[in-house]
Design a protein around this motif. Structure first.
Motif, PDB file in Angstrom:
ATOM      1  N   GLN A   1      -2.695  60.175 -28.291  1.00 41.50           N
ATOM      2  CA  GLN A   1      -3.391  58.904 -28.414  1.00 41.50           C
ATOM      3  C   GLN A   1      -3.932  58.369 -27.087  1.00 41.50           C
ATOM      4  O   GLN A   1      -4.524  57.296 -27.035  1.00 41.50           O
ATOM      5  CB  GLN A   1      -2.462  57.864 -29.042  1.00 41.50           C
ATOM      6  CG  GLN A   1      -2.325  57.998 -30.543  1.00 41.50           C
ATOM      7  CD  GLN A   1      -3.567  57.528 -31.275  1.00 41.50           C
ATOM      8  OE1 GLN A   1      -4.133  56.488 -30.987  1.00 41.50           O
ATOM      9  NE2 GLN A   1      -4.013  58.327 -32.244  1.00 41.50           N
TER      10      GLN A   1
ATOM     11  N   THR B   1      -8.457  58.249 -30.072  1.00 44.82           N
ATOM     12  CA  THR B   1      -8.038  57.547 -31.285  1.00 44.82           C
ATOM     13  C   THR B   1      -8.831  57.984 -32.513  1.00 44.82           C
ATOM     14  O   THR B   1      -8.330  57.898 -33.637  1.00 44.82           O
ATOM     15  CB  THR B   1      -8.198  56.024 -31.131  1.00 44.82           C
ATOM     16  OG1 THR B   1      -9.580  55.706 -30.991  1.00 44.82           O
ATOM     17  CG2 THR B   1      -7.418  55.512 -29.922  1.00 44.82           C
TER      18      THR B   1
ATOM     19  N   LEU C   1     -11.377  53.074 -34.667  1.00 46.69           N
ATOM     20  CA  LEU C   1     -10.854  51.773 -34.251  1.00 46.69           C
ATOM     21  C   LEU C   1     -10.993  50.848 -35.450  1.00 46.69           C
ATOM     22  O   LEU C   1     -12.113  50.468 -35.824  1.00 46.69           O
ATOM     23  CB  LEU C   1     -11.646  51.213 -33.063  1.00 46.69           C
ATOM     24  CG  LEU C   1     -11.614  52.008 -31.759  1.00 46.69           C
ATOM     25  CD1 LEU C   1     -12.646  51.455 -30.781  1.00 46.69           C
ATOM     26  CD2 LEU C   1     -10.222  51.985 -31.136  1.00 46.69           C
TER      27      LEU C   1
ATOM     28  N   PRO D   1      -6.542  48.266 -29.461  1.00 50.03           N
ATOM     29  CA  PRO D   1      -6.149  49.639 -29.093  1.00 50.03           C
ATOM     30  C   PRO D   1      -6.794  50.110 -27.791  1.00 50.03           C
ATOM     31  O   PRO D   1      -6.188  50.885 -27.032  1.00 50.03           O
ATOM     32  CB  PRO D   1      -6.616  50.475 -30.292  1.00 50.03           C
ATOM     33  CG  PRO D   1      -6.603  49.514 -31.431  1.00 50.03           C
ATOM     34  CD  PRO D   1      -7.062  48.211 -30.835  1.00 50.03           C
TER      35      PRO D   1
ATOM     36  N   ALA E   1      -4.721  48.575 -25.043  1.00 46.92           N
ATOM     37  CA  ALA E   1      -3.409  49.218 -24.927  1.00 46.92           C
ATOM     38  C   ALA E   1      -3.488  50.502 -24.115  1.00 46.92           C
ATOM     39  O   ALA E   1      -2.527  50.866 -23.430  1.00 46.92           O
ATOM     40  CB  ALA E   1      -2.841  49.510 -26.317  1.00 46.92           C
ATOM     41  N   ARG E   2      -4.632  51.186 -24.159  1.00 46.40           N
ATOM     42  CA  ARG E   2      -4.771  52.472 -23.475  1.00 46.40           C
ATOM     43  C   ARG E   2      -5.525  52.356 -22.157  1.00 46.40           C
ATOM     44  O   ARG E   2      -5.253  53.107 -21.221  1.00 46.40           O
ATOM     45  CB  ARG E   2      -5.495  53.466 -24.397  1.00 46.40           C
ATOM     46  CG  ARG E   2      -4.640  53.853 -25.605  1.00 46.40           C
ATOM     47  CD  ARG E   2      -5.506  54.209 -26.808  1.00 46.40           C
ATOM     48  NE  ARG E   2      -4.689  54.564 -27.954  1.00 46.40           N
ATOM     49  CZ  ARG E   2      -4.078  53.697 -28.751  1.00 46.40           C
ATOM     50  NH1 ARG E   2      -4.191  52.393 -28.512  1.00 46.40           N
ATOM     51  NH2 ARG E   2      -3.362  54.118 -29.785  1.00 46.40           N
TER      52      ARG E   2
ATOM     53  N   LEU F   1       1.067  46.754 -28.789  1.00 46.19           N
ATOM     54  CA  LEU F   1       0.291  47.461 -29.799  1.00 46.19           C
ATOM     55  C   LEU F   1      -0.127  46.496 -30.901  1.00 46.19           C
ATOM     56  O   LEU F   1       0.700  45.772 -31.456  1.00 46.19           O
ATOM     57  CB  LEU F   1       1.118  48.595 -30.408  1.00 46.19           C
ATOM     58  CG  LEU F   1       1.643  49.662 -29.440  1.00 46.19           C
ATOM     59  CD1 LEU F   1       2.553  50.633 -30.176  1.00 46.19           C
ATOM     60  CD2 LEU F   1       0.485  50.404 -28.768  1.00 46.19           C
ATOM     61  N   SER F   2      -1.396  46.520 -31.233  1.00 45.22           N
ATOM     62  CA  SER F   2      -1.883  45.731 -32.354  1.00 45.22           C
ATOM     63  C   SER F   2      -1.243  46.207 -33.652  1.00 45.22           C
ATOM     64  O   SER F   2      -0.885  47.385 -33.792  1.00 45.22           O
ATOM     65  CB  SER F   2      -3.406  45.892 -32.457  1.00 45.22           C
ATOM     66  OG  SER F   2      -3.881  45.556 -33.734  1.00 45.22           O
TER      67      SER F   2
ATOM     68  N   ASP G   1      -3.012  49.301 -34.712  1.00 44.23           N
ATOM     69  CA  ASP G   1      -3.093  50.432 -33.781  1.00 44.23           C
ATOM     70  C   ASP G   1      -2.736  51.719 -34.505  1.00 44.23           C
ATOM     71  O   ASP G   1      -1.785  51.756 -35.289  1.00 44.23           O
ATOM     72  CB  ASP G   1      -2.128  50.215 -32.610  1.00 44.23           C
ATOM     73  CG  ASP G   1      -2.389  51.166 -31.456  1.00 44.23           C
ATOM     74  OD1 ASP G   1      -2.119  52.382 -31.620  1.00 44.23           O
ATOM     75  OD2 ASP G   1      -2.861  50.719 -30.405  1.00 44.23           O
TER      76      ASP G   1
END
Length: 416
Positions: free
Chosen positions: A31, A53, A56, A71, A74-75, A302-303, A306
Motif C-alpha cells: 500500500q 492503492t 481512492l 489515504p 496517510a502515505r 487511517l480514514s 482507507d
C-alpha cells in the motif's frame, strides 16, 4: 523515523506460510507505506501513491476531510490538495471517477478495462433504473451536455426539460438518468464543484484519446487485470479480499467470468503464489513481486475508507483490530464515536480516535481517544504528534481533546 529496511521475497515455494506479522507488513508495503517521502509531495508522489492503492474511494462525509484525500495524506504526509484537482481535472488527466470499488478515483488507464462493467449496467437498465430512463431522455441530456460543456444535474434541471409534459422530467429523474449514463460510460465525470456536485461531460472531453480509443478487453481479460491490480495493492490476500477490491463477483454465475477464474489463471502462470497466513482460515495468495519487510516505520491516521481497513474481516485477521464505521449507527448505540480513525504506528493499529474538524473555530476536536490492547507506552506521545501534524495540514490551529476514552487524559496534557 528513517526509511524501513526490507528483504524481498519474490519466489517462495508454493503454499509457503506467512506469520500474521509478515502478512501485515506485506500488506502495508504493498500500500506504499515503505515509499521514501518526498518533501514536499509532488504530482509524481501522488501518481506513485495512486499506483499503490489502485483506487481512492469517494464519499461525501466531510466531518474531518473528504474520503479520497485521506489515504494520500496517510502515505504522502501533508500535501497540497490541489494536486488531486490537477490529477483528476487538468491535462494530462491521471485519474477519473468511476464505480471501481464503489464510487472512486481510479487511474485513467482503467477506463477501457471497465467497459465490460459498463456493458453489464446497460443490459440491466430497466432492472436497476426503471422504465423512466428512456432513449429520448438520455439523448436530450447528451445534446445539452455537448452544447453546454461540463454540467451538474442541477445545471441541467434548471434549463430542462424541454418537453416536461411528455417526459414527466423532474430533479430526481434527471439525476437518475445521469447516474445511468455515468455507469454505462455515456458520460464521464469532469470534476466536482465547490458543493461537491458532480460535473458531467462527454467522455471524449474527459478521457485521454489513447485510453478512450483503446480496444476493450474481453470480460475475462478485464477481470484478470483487475485481480492482478488488486493483488499488487493487497500484497497478500484471500480470494474474497482480491475480489472485493474492485467489487467483483467471486464465483462464476450464468456463464459469466468471475474473480476466481482470474485467480486460478494467475496462479497457473506463477504471478500469484498460494500461501497460508497465520490466523486466516481461507487460502491466501501472495503476489510474486510482494515485499516482506523486516519492519515498517509508519505513523499515521487511517480514514474509515482507507484500503488497509476496507475489508473488515481482513483487518481483524491481520491487525487484531475489530472495526466498524458507526456513522449510520444511532448515537446511543455508538461505541467509539461518529467518525473514528484507526491510528497506525509501525506495523500495528494501536489506537482509534473520533475526530471532527471545526473549521469555523479552527479547532481539531478529538471527541474520543482509545488505546488498543497491548498498545506501546509511546502511543499517546506519537498520537499527539500525529494529531498536530494533521491539524496543521487541515489548516486548524489547535487540537482540543475531550474527556472520553482511556487515551484522552494523556493526550490532553501533551497537546496542551
Amino acid at each position: 523515523m528513517g526509511p524501513a529496511r526490507f528483504a524481498s521475497v519474490r519466489s517462495p515455494t508454493p503454499r509457503a506460510s506467512l506469520s500474521q506479522a509478515q502478512a501485515r507488513r506485506v500488506a502495508l508495503a504493498a500500500q506504499g507505506f515503505l515509499d521514501p517521502p518526498h518533501t514536499p509531495p509532488t504530482m509524481r508522489t501522488l501518481s506513485r501513491t495512486l499506483d499503490r492503492t489502485g483506487v481512492l474511494q469517494v464519499d461525501s462525509v466531510n466531518v474531518l476531510q473528504r474520503a479520497h484525500y485521506m489515504p494520500l495524506y496517510a502515505r504522502m504526509g501533508p500535501y497540497d490538495v490541489d494536486l488531486v484537482r490537477r490529477a483528476s481535472e487538468a491535462r494530462p488527466r491521471r485519474m477519473v471517477e468511476y464505480w471501481a470499488h464503489v464510487q472512486a478515483f481510479m487511474p485513467v488507464d482503467l477506463w477501457p478495462v471497465m467497459r465490460h462493467r459498463m456493458a453489464r449496467y446497460r443490459d440491466g437498465r430497466h432492472k436497476w433504473w426503471g422504465s423512466v430512463i428512456t432513449d429520448e431522455l438520455t439523448d436530450s441530456l447528451l445534446a445539452e451536455i455537448a452544447d453546454r460543456g461540463a454540467s451538474t444535474a442541477r445545471d441541467l434541471d434548471d434549463g430542462l426539460p424541454r418537453k416536461k409534459v411528455h417526459w414527466g422530467w423532474n430533479w430526481s429523474t434527471t439525476r437518475r438518468a445521469l447516474d445511468y449514463m455515468f455507469m454505462v460510460g455515456d458520460v464521464a465525470i469532469a470534476g466536482r464543484n465547490s458543493q461537491f456536485e458532480i460535473r458531467y461531460d462527454l467522455p471524449e472531453r474527459v478521457i485521454p484519446r489513447e485510453h478512450l480509443e483503446r480496444p476493450a478487453p474481453t470480460e475475462a481479460e478485464a477481470n484478470k487485470e483487475l485481480i492482478r491490480r488488486a493483488a499488487r495493492s493487497h500484497g497478500v490476500g484471500t480470494a474474497r479480499d482480491l475480489a472485493d477490491y474492485y467489487r467483483m463477483r467471486l464465483q462464476p454465475k450464468a456463464g459469466l467470468h468471475a474473480a476466481q477464474d482470474a485467480i486460478d489463471e494467475l496462479v497457473a502462470e506463477g504471478e500469484l503464489l498460494p500461501v497460508t497466513v497465520e490466523g486466516v482460515k481461507r487460502p491466501a495468495y501472495l503476489h510474486r513481486d510482494a515485499r516482506v519487510p523486516r519492519r515498517v516505520g509508519a505513523r499515521t491516521l487511517l480514514s474509515p475508507f482507507d484500503p488497509v481497513v476496507w475489508e473488515r474481516e481482513r483487518t481483524e485477521a491481520l491487525f487484531d483490530f475489530f472495526y466498524r464505521i458507526e456513522i449510520y449507527t444511532p448515537v446511543e448505540k455508538r461505541i467509539h464515536g461518529y467518525y473514528v480513525l484507526p491510528f497506525l504506528l509501525g506495523d500495528r493499529i494501536v489506537g482509534r480516535v473520533d475526530l471532527k474538524a471545526d473549521r469555523k473555530t479552527g479547532l481539531l476536536l478529538v471527541k474520543a481517544a482509545y488505546a488498543e490492547p497491548g498498545a506501546p507506552d509511546e502511543t499517546s506521545e506519537q498520537l499527539a504528534l500525529e494529531l498536530e501534524r494533521l491539524a496543521d495540514w487541515l489548516g486548524l490551529h489547535t487540537v482540543v481533546v475531550e474527556p472520553r476514552g482511556d487515551l484522552a487524559p494523556a493526550l490532553s496534557t501533551l497537546v496542551a
